[in-house]
Design a protein around this motif. Structure first.
Motif, PDB file in Angstrom:
ATOM      1  N   GLU A   1       0.839  -1.202   0.000  1.00  0.00           N
ATOM      2  CA  GLU A   1       0.000   0.000   0.000  1.00  0.00           C
ATOM      3  C   GLU A   1       0.874   1.251   0.000  1.00  0.00           C
ATOM      4  N   ARG A   2       0.659   2.105  -0.966  1.00  0.00           N
ATOM      5  CA  ARG A   2       1.410   3.355  -1.057  1.00  0.00           C
ATOM      6  C   ARG A   2       0.810   4.358  -0.069  1.00  0.00           C
ATOM      7  N   LEU A   3       1.642   4.881   0.843  1.00  0.00           N
ATOM      8  CA  LEU A   3       1.142   5.753   1.893  1.00  0.00           C
ATOM      9  C   LEU A   3       1.170   7.230   1.529  1.00  0.00           C
ATOM     10  N   ASN A   4       1.855   7.587   0.456  1.00  0.00           N
ATOM     11  CA  ASN A   4       1.895   8.994   0.028  1.00  0.00           C
ATOM     12  C   ASN A   4       1.984   9.045  -1.486  1.00  0.00           C
ATOM     13  N   ASP A   5       1.896  10.248  -2.044  1.00  0.00           N
ATOM     14  CA  ASP A   5       1.998  10.364  -3.497  1.00  0.00           C
ATOM     15  C   ASP A   5       3.460  10.408  -3.918  1.00  0.00           C
ATOM     16  N   THR A   6       4.021  11.588  -4.068  1.00  0.00           N
ATOM     17  CA  THR A   6       5.434  11.666  -4.470  1.00  0.00           C
ATOM     18  C   THR A   6       6.279  12.464  -3.486  1.00  0.00           C
ATOM     19  N   HIS A   7       5.634  13.068  -2.484  1.00  0.00           N
ATOM     20  CA  HIS A   7       6.372  13.895  -1.535  1.00  0.00           C
ATOM     21  C   HIS A   7       5.858  13.687  -0.112  1.00  0.00           C
ATOM     22  N   PHE A   8       6.630  14.098   0.849  1.00  0.00           N
ATOM     23  CA  PHE A   8       6.268  14.024   2.263  1.00  0.00           C
ATOM     24  C   PHE A   8       7.104  15.052   3.024  1.00  0.00           C
ATOM     25  N   CYS A   9       6.708  15.328   4.260  1.00  0.00           N
ATOM     26  CA  CYS A   9       7.517  16.215   5.112  1.00  0.00           C
ATOM     27  C   CYS A   9       8.504  15.381   5.915  1.00  0.00           C
ATOM     28  N   LEU A  10       7.992  14.431   6.681  1.00  0.00           N
ATOM     29  CA  LEU A  10       8.858  13.553   7.465  1.00  0.00           C
ATOM     30  C   LEU A  10       8.186  12.211   7.663  1.00  0.00           C
ATOM     31  N   CYS A  11       8.999  11.226   7.989  1.00  0.00           N
ATOM     32  CA  CYS A  11       8.473   9.885   8.224  1.00  0.00           C
ATOM     33  C   CYS A  11       9.356   9.163   9.233  1.00  0.00           C
ATOM     34  N   SER A  12       8.744   8.361  10.084  1.00  0.00           N
ATOM     35  CA  SER A  12       9.490   7.520  11.020  1.00  0.00           C
ATOM     36  C   SER A  12       8.923   6.104  10.993  1.00  0.00           C
ATOM     37  N   ILE A  13       9.819   5.146  11.230  1.00  0.00           N
ATOM     38  CA  ILE A  13       9.445   3.744  11.375  1.00  0.00           C
ATOM     39  C   ILE A  13      10.035   3.299  12.707  1.00  0.00           C
ATOM     40  N   ALA A  14       9.206   2.793  13.604  1.00  0.00           N
ATOM     41  CA  ALA A  14       9.664   2.671  14.988  1.00  0.00           C
ATOM     42  C   ALA A  14       9.391   1.328  15.652  1.00  0.00           C
ATOM     43  N   ASN A  15      10.359   0.927  16.489  1.00  0.00           N
ATOM     44  CA  ASN A  15      10.173  -0.100  17.505  1.00  0.00           C
ATOM     45  C   ASN A  15      10.086   0.559  18.876  1.00  0.00           C
ATOM     46  N   GLY A  16      10.809   1.682  19.022  1.00  0.00           N
ATOM     47  CA  GLY A  16      10.695   2.495  20.223  1.00  0.00           C
ATOM     48  C   GLY A  16       9.619   3.545  20.022  1.00  0.00           C
ATOM     49  N   GLN A  17       9.649   4.574  20.850  1.00  0.00           N
ATOM     50  CA  GLN A  17       8.643   5.629  20.730  1.00  0.00           C
ATOM     51  C   GLN A  17       9.249   7.009  20.497  1.00  0.00           C
ATOM     52  N   TYR A  18      10.487   7.207  20.969  1.00  0.00           N
ATOM     53  CA  TYR A  18      11.085   8.536  20.969  1.00  0.00           C
ATOM     54  C   TYR A  18      12.332   8.597  20.089  1.00  0.00           C
ATOM     55  N   TYR A  19      12.614   9.803  19.581  1.00  0.00           N
ATOM     56  CA  TYR A  19      13.890  10.048  18.913  1.00  0.00           C
ATOM     57  C   TYR A  19      14.174  11.546  18.957  1.00  0.00           C
ATOM     58  N   GLY A  20      15.405  11.913  18.636  1.00  0.00           N
ATOM     59  CA  GLY A  20      15.763  13.331  18.634  1.00  0.00           C
ATOM     60  C   GLY A  20      15.702  13.975  19.998  1.00  0.00           C
ATOM     61  N   SER A  21      15.770  13.159  21.072  1.00  0.00           N
ATOM     62  CA  SER A  21      15.779  13.619  22.463  1.00  0.00           C
ATOM     63  C   SER A  21      14.454  14.195  22.946  1.00  0.00           C
ATOM     64  N   GLN A  22      13.491  14.421  22.043  1.00  0.00           N
ATOM     65  CA  GLN A  22      12.267  15.085  22.489  1.00  0.00           C
ATOM     66  C   GLN A  22      11.012  14.711  21.716  1.00  0.00           C
ATOM     67  N   TYR A  23      11.146  13.979  20.619  1.00  0.00           N
ATOM     68  CA  TYR A  23       9.984  13.713  19.774  1.00  0.00           C
ATOM     69  C   TYR A  23       9.413  12.319  20.039  1.00  0.00           C
ATOM     70  N   ARG A  24       8.138  12.263  20.424  1.00  0.00           N
ATOM     71  CA  ARG A  24       7.464  10.990  20.663  1.00  0.00           C
ATOM     72  C   ARG A  24       6.670  10.630  19.408  1.00  0.00           C
ATOM     73  N   THR A  25       7.387  10.161  18.422  1.00  0.00           N
ATOM     74  CA  THR A  25       6.805   9.946  17.101  1.00  0.00           C
ATOM     75  C   THR A  25       5.826   8.784  17.042  1.00  0.00           C
ATOM     76  N   ALA A  26       6.052   7.740  17.870  1.00  0.00           N
ATOM     77  CA  ALA A  26       5.241   6.512  17.781  1.00  0.00           C
ATOM     78  C   ALA A  26       4.712   6.122  19.154  1.00  0.00           C
ATOM     79  N   PRO A  27       3.739   6.858  19.672  1.00  0.00           N
ATOM     80  CA  PRO A  27       3.246   6.608  21.036  1.00  0.00           C
ATOM     81  C   PRO A  27       2.577   5.261  21.236  1.00  0.00           C
ATOM     82  N   LYS A  28       2.203   4.589  20.142  1.00  0.00           N
ATOM     83  CA  LYS A  28       1.569   3.273  20.269  1.00  0.00           C
ATOM     84  C   LYS A  28       2.558   2.122  20.107  1.00  0.00           C
ATOM     85  N   SER A  29       3.798   2.445  19.845  1.00  0.00           N
ATOM     86  CA  SER A  29       4.784   1.404  19.553  1.00  0.00           C
ATOM     87  C   SER A  29       5.144   0.592  20.793  1.00  0.00           C
ATOM     88  N   VAL A  30       5.340  -0.716  20.568  1.00  0.00           N
ATOM     89  CA  VAL A  30       5.772  -1.642  21.617  1.00  0.00           C
ATOM     90  C   VAL A  30       7.004  -2.368  21.093  1.00  0.00           C
TER      91      VAL A  30
END
Length: 304
Positions: free
Chosen positions: A187-216
């Motif tokens: 399944e294609r999740l975007n067209d040809t552009h995006f702002c940002l994307c994360s793929i996570a096993n954890g929840q946080y990155y960059g010391s302050q961003y909780r990108t994936a709050p549902k991740s286990v």
């Protein structure tokens, strides 16, 4: 059990290896200390140690931040999990992965850390062994910040904080719309552009961003969060909620983001010069294939 402390000399205070050795000497354990000499050297050391000591029960301690954890985990992947485990002694500046277990304070007591029970956790694999990520793979806006930071930091007169602020400002102007395609289980999740994307096993990155709050970290699933191209005003409105992990619950943001969980294949395709970050380490390429390795390693976590 043999306890192997792998120290990143660039993490923590000056002569950090002496400080770690002082703390380890207080414990009645069988140990060795290895100080890394170059980027990625920890991975090679861990793999060689396991190969040369196949019957030994061993625990590796990544003494540093998320980058050191990444290097040690990459070396541990593929080892016999009944004998080999790892953990983190968080003396580095970036400690995002262990926030899912309670944060730095949980891991700072070595007397508890050496006795801690190791639990199975998942690890991402990129392009069949090109790289691994135990925490977060990201690309787009924030990855470009890191790429620009690395260039700016080559100027010895530039502080890390100044390099970061300069990189963020440049990306706010130039990196809110990035070329690339993300495909999840066909399944294609975007067209040809995006702002940002994360793929996570954890929840946080960059010391302050909780990108994936549902991740286990041990469910066998990767959590994908992709934000579409946005204006400067929209980015300013989104960023606070993104940091706090509240972006998924805001109905106003549903038009600009997609969140998926998968145990299957994620494909990333980008133009020349495209890069991804694996726990903060940059990899360049135009095509990446990402899979999750369920329970690939054991990670020791002290009781809170």
């Amino acid at each position: 059990m043999k306890h192997v402390f792998i120290i990143n000399p660039m993490a923590g205070p000056k002569d950090v290896h002496l400080l770690v050795e002082k703390e380890v000497e207080k414990l009645n354990i069988d140990y060795i200390i290895h100080v890394t000499t170059a980027p990625k050297e920890a991975t090679t050391f861990v793999r060689d140690y396991i190969k040369n000591n196949p019957d030994e029960e061993v625990r590796f301690y990544a003494c540093g931040g998320d980058g050191t954890i990444n290097e040690v985990a990459a070396g541990v992947v593929g080892a016999d999990t009944s004998k080999v485990s790892m953990t983190n002694y968080p003396i580095g500046s970036g400690n995002d992965y262990i926030k899912i277990f309670g944060g730095v304070n949980v891991f700072m007591d070595l007397s508890k850390l050496v006795k801690a029970e190791a639990r199975p956790v998942d690890v991402m694999e990129v392009n069949e062994g090109l790289g691994y990520s135990i925490n977060v793979l990201n690309f787009g806006f924030d990855c470009n910040v890191l790429k620009i930071m690395e260039k700016i930091k080559r100027n010895k007169n530039t502080t890390k904080e100044k390099a970061y602020n300069t990189a963020v400002l440049r990306c706010v102007i130039n990196s809110r719309k990035n070329e690339g395609v993300v495909i999840c289980d066909g399944e294609r999740l975007n067209d040809t552009h995006f702002c940002l994307c994360s793929i996570a096993n954890g929840q946080y990155y960059g010391s302050q961003y909780r990108t994936a709050p549902k991740s286990v970290c041990d469910d066998g699933l990767l959590d994908i969060c992709i934000i579409k191209p946005v204006s400067i005003l929209t980015l300013a409105a989104v960023i606070g909620k993104y940091k706090a992990g509240k972006h998924l619950d805001d109905k106003k943001l549903q038009k600009i983001l997609k969140y998926r969980q998968t145990s299957g294949l994620i494909e990333i395709k980008g133009p020349e010069g495209f890069c991804i970050g694996l726990d903060g380490e940059l990899y360049f390429g135009t095509e990446f294939r990402v899979r999750n390795l369920k329970h690939a390693i054991r990670f020791a976590v002290p009781n809170e």
